[in-house]
Design a protein around this motif. Structure first.
Motif, PDB file in Angstrom:
ATOM      1  N   VAL A   1     -53.082  15.774  -9.559  1.00  0.00           N
ATOM      2  CA  VAL A   1     -51.674  15.530  -9.884  1.00  0.00           C
ATOM      3  C   VAL A   1     -50.926  16.850  -9.990  1.00  0.00           C
ATOM      4  O   VAL A   1     -49.778  16.981  -9.538  1.00  0.00           O
ATOM      5  N   TRP A   2     -51.599  17.850 -10.598  1.00  0.00           N
ATOM      6  CA  TRP A   2     -50.996  19.184 -10.685  1.00  0.00           C
ATOM      7  C   TRP A   2     -50.662  19.723  -9.296  1.00  0.00           C
ATOM      8  O   TRP A   2     -49.536  20.189  -9.056  1.00  0.00           O
ATOM      9  N   GLN A   3     -51.633  19.680  -8.387  1.00  0.00           N
ATOM     10  CA  GLN A   3     -51.403  20.210  -7.048  1.00  0.00           C
ATOM     11  C   GLN A   3     -50.289  19.438  -6.332  1.00  0.00           C
ATOM     12  O   GLN A   3     -49.428  20.037  -5.680  1.00  0.00           O
ATOM     13  N   LEU A   4     -50.307  18.120  -6.467  1.00  0.00           N
ATOM     14  CA  LEU A   4     -49.284  17.300  -5.824  1.00  0.00           C
ATOM     15  C   LEU A   4     -47.905  17.584  -6.408  1.00  0.00           C
ATOM     16  O   LEU A   4     -46.924  17.727  -5.670  1.00  0.00           O
ATOM     17  N   GLY A   5     -47.820  17.692  -7.734  1.00  0.00           N
ATOM     18  CA  GLY A   5     -46.544  17.966  -8.381  1.00  0.00           C
ATOM     19  C   GLY A   5     -45.971  19.308  -7.971  1.00  0.00           C
ATOM     20  O   GLY A   5     -44.778  19.425  -7.650  1.00  0.00           O
ATOM     21  N   ASN A   6     -46.801  20.335  -7.961  1.00  0.00           N
ATOM     22  CA  ASN A   6     -46.336  21.657  -7.562  1.00  0.00           C
ATOM     23  C   ASN A   6     -45.874  21.679  -6.112  1.00  0.00           C
ATOM     24  O   ASN A   6     -44.817  22.241  -5.795  1.00  0.00           O
ATOM     25  N   THR A   7     -46.662  21.075  -5.242  1.00  0.00           N
ATOM     26  CA  THR A   7     -46.316  21.072  -3.823  1.00  0.00           C
ATOM     27  C   THR A   7     -45.022  20.304  -3.576  1.00  0.00           C
ATOM     28  O   THR A   7     -44.137  20.761  -2.832  1.00  0.00           O
ATOM     29  N   THR A   8     -44.880  19.150  -4.223  1.00  0.00           N
ATOM     30  CA  THR A   8     -43.674  18.344  -4.062  1.00  0.00           C
ATOM     31  C   THR A   8     -42.448  19.096  -4.578  1.00  0.00           C
ATOM     32  O   THR A   8     -41.393  19.120  -3.937  1.00  0.00           O
ATOM     33  N   GLY A   9     -42.584  19.713  -5.744  1.00  0.00           N
ATOM     34  CA  GLY A   9     -41.464  20.473  -6.293  1.00  0.00           C
ATOM     35  C   GLY A   9     -41.066  21.640  -5.419  1.00  0.00           C
ATOM     36  O   GLY A   9     -39.873  21.930  -5.239  1.00  0.00           O
ATOM     37  N   PHE A  10     -42.065  22.333  -4.856  1.00  0.00           N
ATOM     38  CA  PHE A  10     -41.796  23.475  -3.979  1.00  0.00           C
ATOM     39  C   PHE A  10     -40.986  23.044  -2.758  1.00  0.00           C
ATOM     40  O   PHE A  10     -39.958  23.649  -2.429  1.00  0.00           O
ATOM     41  N   PHE A  11     -41.422  21.956  -2.105  1.00  0.00           N
ATOM     42  CA  PHE A  11     -40.725  21.520  -0.899  1.00  0.00           C
ATOM     43  C   PHE A  11     -39.401  20.834  -1.222  1.00  0.00           C
ATOM     44  O   PHE A  11     -38.453  20.894  -0.417  1.00  0.00           O
ATOM     45  N   PHE A  12     -39.304  20.204  -2.386  1.00  0.00           N
ATOM     46  CA  PHE A  12     -38.019  19.646  -2.819  1.00  0.00           C
ATOM     47  C   PHE A  12     -36.982  20.753  -2.919  1.00  0.00           C
ATOM     48  O   PHE A  12     -35.841  20.606  -2.438  1.00  0.00           O
ATOM     49  N   GLU A  13     -37.363  21.868  -3.527  1.00  0.00           N
ATOM     50  CA  GLU A  13     -36.428  22.979  -3.685  1.00  0.00           C
ATOM     51  C   GLU A  13     -36.139  23.638  -2.337  1.00  0.00           C
ATOM     52  O   GLU A  13     -35.012  24.087  -2.088  1.00  0.00           O
ATOM     53  N   TRP A  14     -37.132  23.689  -1.455  1.00  0.00           N
ATOM     54  CA  TRP A  14     -36.915  24.237  -0.114  1.00  0.00           C
ATOM     55  C   TRP A  14     -35.891  23.402   0.650  1.00  0.00           C
ATOM     56  O   TRP A  14     -34.990  23.952   1.302  1.00  0.00           O
ATOM     57  N   ILE A  15     -35.982  22.067   0.549  1.00  0.00           N
ATOM     58  CA  ILE A  15     -35.024  21.194   1.225  1.00  0.00           C
ATOM     59  C   ILE A  15     -33.625  21.394   0.659  1.00  0.00           C
ATOM     60  O   ILE A  15     -32.628  21.472   1.407  1.00  0.00           O
TER      61      ILE A  15
ATOM     62  N   TRP B   1     -32.458  24.056  -0.738  1.00  0.00           N
ATOM     63  CA  TRP B   1     -32.000  25.368  -0.290  1.00  0.00           C
ATOM     64  C   TRP B   1     -31.523  25.327   1.161  1.00  0.00           C
ATOM     65  O   TRP B   1     -30.501  25.911   1.516  1.00  0.00           O
ATOM     66  N   ARG B   2     -32.261  24.608   2.015  1.00  0.00           N
ATOM     67  CA  ARG B   2     -31.895  24.520   3.424  1.00  0.00           C
ATOM     68  C   ARG B   2     -30.538  23.847   3.610  1.00  0.00           C
ATOM     69  O   ARG B   2     -29.822  24.124   4.582  1.00  0.00           O
ATOM     70  N   ARG B   3     -30.197  22.954   2.685  1.00  0.00           N
ATOM     71  CA  ARG B   3     -28.954  22.184   2.832  1.00  0.00           C
ATOM     72  C   ARG B   3     -27.752  22.886   2.222  1.00  0.00           C
ATOM     73  O   ARG B   3     -26.619  22.443   2.432  1.00  0.00           O
ATOM     74  N   GLU B   4     -27.968  23.947   1.467  1.00  0.00           N
ATOM     75  CA  GLU B   4     -26.871  24.620   0.777  1.00  0.00           C
ATOM     76  C   GLU B   4     -26.179  25.626   1.693  1.00  0.00           C
ATOM     77  O   GLU B   4     -26.842  26.433   2.340  1.00  0.00           O
ATOM     78  N   PRO B   5     -24.834  25.583   1.729  1.00  0.00           N
ATOM     79  CA  PRO B   5     -24.112  26.614   2.490  1.00  0.00           C
ATOM     80  C   PRO B   5     -24.257  27.961   1.775  1.00  0.00           C
ATOM     81  O   PRO B   5     -24.335  28.027   0.546  1.00  0.00           O
ATOM     82  N   GLY B   6     -24.308  29.034   2.537  1.00  0.00           N
ATOM     83  CA  GLY B   6     -24.456  30.355   1.934  1.00  0.00           C
ATOM     84  C   GLY B   6     -25.768  30.527   1.213  1.00  0.00           C
ATOM     85  O   GLY B   6     -25.849  31.232   0.211  1.00  0.00           O
ATOM     86  N   ARG B   7     -26.830  29.877   1.721  1.00  0.00           N
ATOM     87  CA  ARG B   7     -28.080  29.810   0.978  1.00  0.00           C
ATOM     88  C   ARG B   7     -28.792  31.148   0.860  1.00  0.00           C
ATOM     89  O   ARG B   7     -29.702  31.290   0.061  1.00  0.00           O
ATOM     90  N   ASN B   8     -28.426  32.130   1.655  1.00  0.00           N
ATOM     91  CA  ASN B   8     -29.126  33.411   1.609  1.00  0.00           C
ATOM     92  C   ASN B   8     -28.584  34.367   0.558  1.00  0.00           C
ATOM     93  O   ASN B   8     -29.039  35.496   0.455  1.00  0.00           O
ATOM     94  N   THR B   9     -27.598  33.911  -0.215  1.00  0.00           N
ATOM     95  CA  THR B   9     -27.077  34.796  -1.247  1.00  0.00           C
ATOM     96  C   THR B   9     -27.932  34.687  -2.498  1.00  0.00           C
ATOM     97  O   THR B   9     -28.386  33.595  -2.861  1.00  0.00           O
ATOM     98  N   PRO B  10     -28.135  35.789  -3.224  1.00  0.00           N
ATOM     99  CA  PRO B  10     -28.982  35.748  -4.421  1.00  0.00           C
ATOM    100  C   PRO B  10     -28.511  34.755  -5.455  1.00  0.00           C
ATOM    101  O   PRO B  10     -29.299  34.097  -6.108  1.00  0.00           O
ATOM    102  N   ALA B  11     -27.192  34.593  -5.591  1.00  0.00           N
ATOM    103  CA  ALA B  11     -26.682  33.692  -6.629  1.00  0.00           C
ATOM    104  C   ALA B  11     -27.077  32.257  -6.349  1.00  0.00           C
ATOM    105  O   ALA B  11     -27.284  31.463  -7.267  1.00  0.00           O
ATOM    106  N   GLN B  12     -27.209  31.916  -5.060  1.00  0.00           N
ATOM    107  CA  GLN B  12     -27.549  30.544  -4.723  1.00  0.00           C
ATOM    108  C   GLN B  12     -29.030  30.241  -4.953  1.00  0.00           C
ATOM    109  O   GLN B  12     -29.378  29.162  -5.389  1.00  0.00           O
TER     110      GLN B  12
END
Length: 300
Positions: free
Chosen positions: A271-285, A287-298
């Motif tokens: 469950v730990w591994q699944l939770g971490n992996t899911t959270g990591f890719f959730f945040e990646w998605i 980030w990919r959808r945010e405009p100006g995503r390469n700025t540190p503030a974002q």
């Protein structure tokens, strides 16, 4: 030799009973009351712990500070701004330092006054399988990141000591992190050329009561924090994220290398591994959808 003065900073949020037990442990430290202060930072609890703190005013040099809800990193920074000590000692409201905890910290600080010091945490809730698994994860992480010729690289924020001046110099915790703020602090600490020292004799007990729901949510959030951490770390010039395959292999082997009863924790471990992996890719998605995503503030 003059003894140092310590500022123990305890962030808290809606856990008055835990806080009372933590303060009781601090009141039983085998250390001069003139040698430390306790700063409790309430992160906008529904019921502020003013009565809890008042009950210890005759036994501790204690101050209660309140702030708008901003998370534990912001709360620790708020406490550090009020601190009078030469060293900041961070712990959490669900932790119970051992009586000799501060004495061991003092010896380490006198021997290496410019280092970040990280102590050892043990699980107090041996009958809770989720708390057991959480402790096993901490042990694995410490075994991996704090062994080897390169020296320690990670300490959790619930048993952490830093020189006040250096902590302020690097900007404290990044308050935009709600998880992984300790990973970020340790990485910036090393990036600035400071050293870290592991002090396994500096022990506190952790009474973090977890259920399947809270355990899953915690590690989902840790996965999200891990993505943000690696993004910010890359901006500091440390290179893009690359999975440390040796670490994950060690994680998979760990329940079978330790005492036999750890094997019964394997489903929770997954469950730990699944939770971490899911959270990591959730945040990646996200980030990919945010405009100006390469700025540190974002991404921070």
């Amino acid at each position: 030799m003059r003894r140092p003065f310590f500022s123990i900073i305890v962030p808290t949020y809606n856990r008055s009973e835990h806080l009372a037990a933590c303060l009781e442990s601090l009141a039983h430290l085998n250390y001069s009351r003139q040698g430390f202060e306790v700063i409790v930072v309430d992160d906008a609890s529904e019921r502020p712990p003013s009565e809890v703190c008042s009950a210890f005013r005759g036994r501790l040099d204690i101050e209660l500070v309140t702030q708008p809800h901003g998370g534990p990193a912001a709360a620790r920074n708020t406490g550090s701004q009020r601190a009078k000590g030469e060293f900041l000692v961070f712990t959490d409201d669900d932790c119970r330092p051992q009586p000799d905890w501060l004495r061991h910290i003092e010896l380490r600080c006198l021997a290496a006054p410019n280092d970040m010091i990280g102590g050892r945490t043990v699980n107090l809730l041996q009958d809770n399988p989720f708390s057991q698994t959480s402790q096993l994860i901490v042990d694995i992480v410490y075994d991996y990141y704090n062994q080897g010729p390169q020296g320690p690289r990670f300490f959790a924020s619930n048993n952490l000591v830093v020189p006040t001046a250096s902590f302020r110099r690097i900007g404290g915790f990044n308050a935009r992190f709600t998880t992984a703020e300790d990973r970020d602090l340790c990485d910036r600490w090393l990036h600035q050329g400071y050293r870290m020292t592991y002090a396994p004799e500096t022990i506190l007990c952790h009474a973090h009561l977890l259920t399947l729901r809270t355990f899953s949510r915690q590690h989902f959030d840790y996965g999200r924090g891990a993505f943000r951490f690696h993004q910010v770390r890359a901006q500091r010039g440390s290179g893009p994220f690359r999975p440390e395959l040796r670490f994950y292999l060690q994680c998979l082997r760990a329940p079978f290398l330790r005492e036999h009863r750890c094997r019964t924790l394997l489903p929770i471990f997954l469950v730990w591994q699944l939770g971490n992996t899911t959270g990591f890719f959730f945040e990646w998605i996200r980030w990919r959808r945010e405009p100006g995503r390469n700025t540190p503030a974002q991404i921070a």
